[in-house]
Design a protein around this motif. Structure first.
Motif, short mmCIF file in Angstrom:
data_model
loop_
_atom_site.label_atom_id
_atom_site.label_comp_id
_atom_site.label_asym_id
_atom_site.label_seq_id
_atom_site.Cartn_x
_atom_site.Cartn_y
_atom_site.Cartn_z
N THR A 104 8.48 4.95 -13.52
CA THR A 104 9.55 4.56 -12.67
C THR A 104 9.05 3.97 -11.40
O THR A 104 9.41 3.39 -10.59
N GLN A 105 8.05 4.82 -10.80
CA GLN A 105 7.21 4.34 -9.72
C GLN A 105 5.86 3.86 -9.72
O GLN A 105 4.99 4.82 -9.92
N LEU A 165 0.86 -0.31 -15.56
CA LEU A 165 0.70 1.10 -15.98
C LEU A 165 0.22 1.41 -17.05
O LEU A 165 -0.63 2.22 -17.37
N ARG A 166 0.15 0.42 -18.29
CA ARG A 166 -0.47 0.65 -19.57
C ARG A 166 -1.86 0.52 -19.58
O ARG A 166 -2.74 1.58 -19.94
N ALA A 167 -2.25 -0.46 -18.58
CA ALA A 167 -3.88 -0.79 -18.44
C ALA A 167 -4.46 0.40 -17.75
O ALA A 167 -5.71 0.46 -17.85
N SER A 168 -3.68 1.07 -16.64
CA SER A 168 -4.16 1.95 -16.08
C SER A 168 -4.04 3.34 -16.65
O SER A 168 -4.10 4.44 -15.87
N LEU A 183 8.42 2.76 2.45
CA LEU A 183 8.71 1.54 1.78
C LEU A 183 8.55 1.80 0.16
O LEU A 183 8.81 0.78 -0.78
N MET A 184 8.11 2.86 -0.26
CA MET A 184 7.97 2.96 -1.87
C MET A 184 9.41 2.96 -2.32
O MET A 184 10.39 3.40 -1.82
N SER A 241 0.93 -1.30 -0.02
CA SER A 241 -0.01 -0.09 -0.12
C SER A 241 0.92 1.39 -0.20
O SER A 241 1.84 1.40 0.95
N GLY A 242 0.75 2.19 -0.85
CA GLY A 242 1.40 3.11 -1.09
C GLY A 242 1.33 4.44 0.04
O GLY A 242 2.22 5.26 0.34
N HIS A 243 0.14 4.34 0.78
CA HIS A 243 -0.30 5.10 1.93
C HIS A 243 -0.80 4.49 3.02
O HIS A 243 -1.46 3.48 2.81
#
Length: 270
Positions: free
Chosen positions: A194-195, A230-233, A176-177, A149-151
């Motif tokens: 990149t992230q 990333l492409r699908a989103s 942890l990102m 989880s990023g947040h």
């Protein structure tokens, strides 16, 4: 005339009281730095241990967030449970023992933010971050994608809302990102090439999706998994990010199949 200034717990107190407050603040900073070092070290240990026997799923989900908000909550929870802890924390933050919740939490947030900044500059902080990056690179080589989880979305977020305090992304963003991580974002526009971060799924759902992509195409590298998501989103026509819904989930699965078919054709040609 003398400009007005904010009163603190040491105003009008003896030099001994001021000294005690300064010592308390220094101890608080050390405790915060130790907490961050321990937290990141524990994650390194968990990842290292898992890598010894990873199974075949090609993915590992980490339900751990190490953010300013999650760390601040540990001190805030204690201060609200034990009156003596609240008084000590108020003194360490340079506030009055009868300070209101909003002011005290704002002061705690500021101190935690400074501790996070300092931690990343200290030799122990730099060293454990290096260890963390090294173990993530081993996951990349082993084709096991870590997902986090990023947040933080825990209790302190609600507490800030109750007190009318804003929760900026930096406050809840996980330490942890990393470019080797795949993360859940707060909103579709967050993240980059990149992230990679995606919105619309829970941590468990994203982990399951990555595992499914790996079953559809066992040849996928971690970088390819992140690139497909990333492409699908991303709405290519509008050049805007979007949340992953059922349509996007189906799209990313088809992209994984296409890559596998392309790989098979390349082998036939060779």
């Amino acid at each position: 005339s003398e400009a007005p200034r904010e009163r603190t717990a040491t105003d009008g107190k003896s030099p001994n009281a001021a000294k005690e407050a300064a010592e308390s603040r220094a101890k608080l900073r050390v405790a915060l730095l130790n907490r961050l070092h321990r937290g990141l070290s524990e994650v390194v240990m968990k990842l290292t241990n898992f890598l010894a026997n990873p199974g075949r799923a090609g993915v590992v989900t980490l339900p751990i967030v190490l953010s300013e908000s999650s760390v601040a909550y540990e001190w805030w929870k204690s201060a609200n449970a034990v009156p003596e802890d609240r008084q000590y924390l108020a003194m360490a933050l340079g506030e009055s023992p009868v300070v209101d919740d909003a002011t005290m939490l704002q002061a705690l947030r500021a101190e935690v933010r400074e501790a996070f900044k300092e931690f990343q500059r200290t030799p122990p902080g730099i060293e454990v971050r290096k260890q963390y990056d090294e173990v993530l690179q081993k996951y990349d080589a082993a084709r096991i994608q870590p997902v986090i989880s990023g947040h933080d979305s825990g209790p302190l977020v609600e507490e800030c809302a109750r007190l009318g305090l804003t929760c900026e992304r930096d406050f809840t963003r996980s330490l942890l990102m990393s470019p080797w991580m795949l993360a859940i974002s707060q909103s579709p526009d967050e993240g980059s090439a990149t992230q990679v971060m995606v919105a619309g799924l829970t941590l468990a759902q994203l982990g399951s999706l990555v595992g499914h992509l790996r079953r559809l195409n066992p040849m996928l590298s971690n970088a390819q998994v992140r690139s497909l998501l990333l492409r699908a989103s991303t709405d290519m026509k509008l050049a805007l990010r979007k949340a992953l819904g059922q349509q996007e989930v189906e799209q990313v699965q088809e992209l994984a199949r296409q890559l596998l078919r392309l790989r098979a054709v390349e082998h036939l040609v060779v």
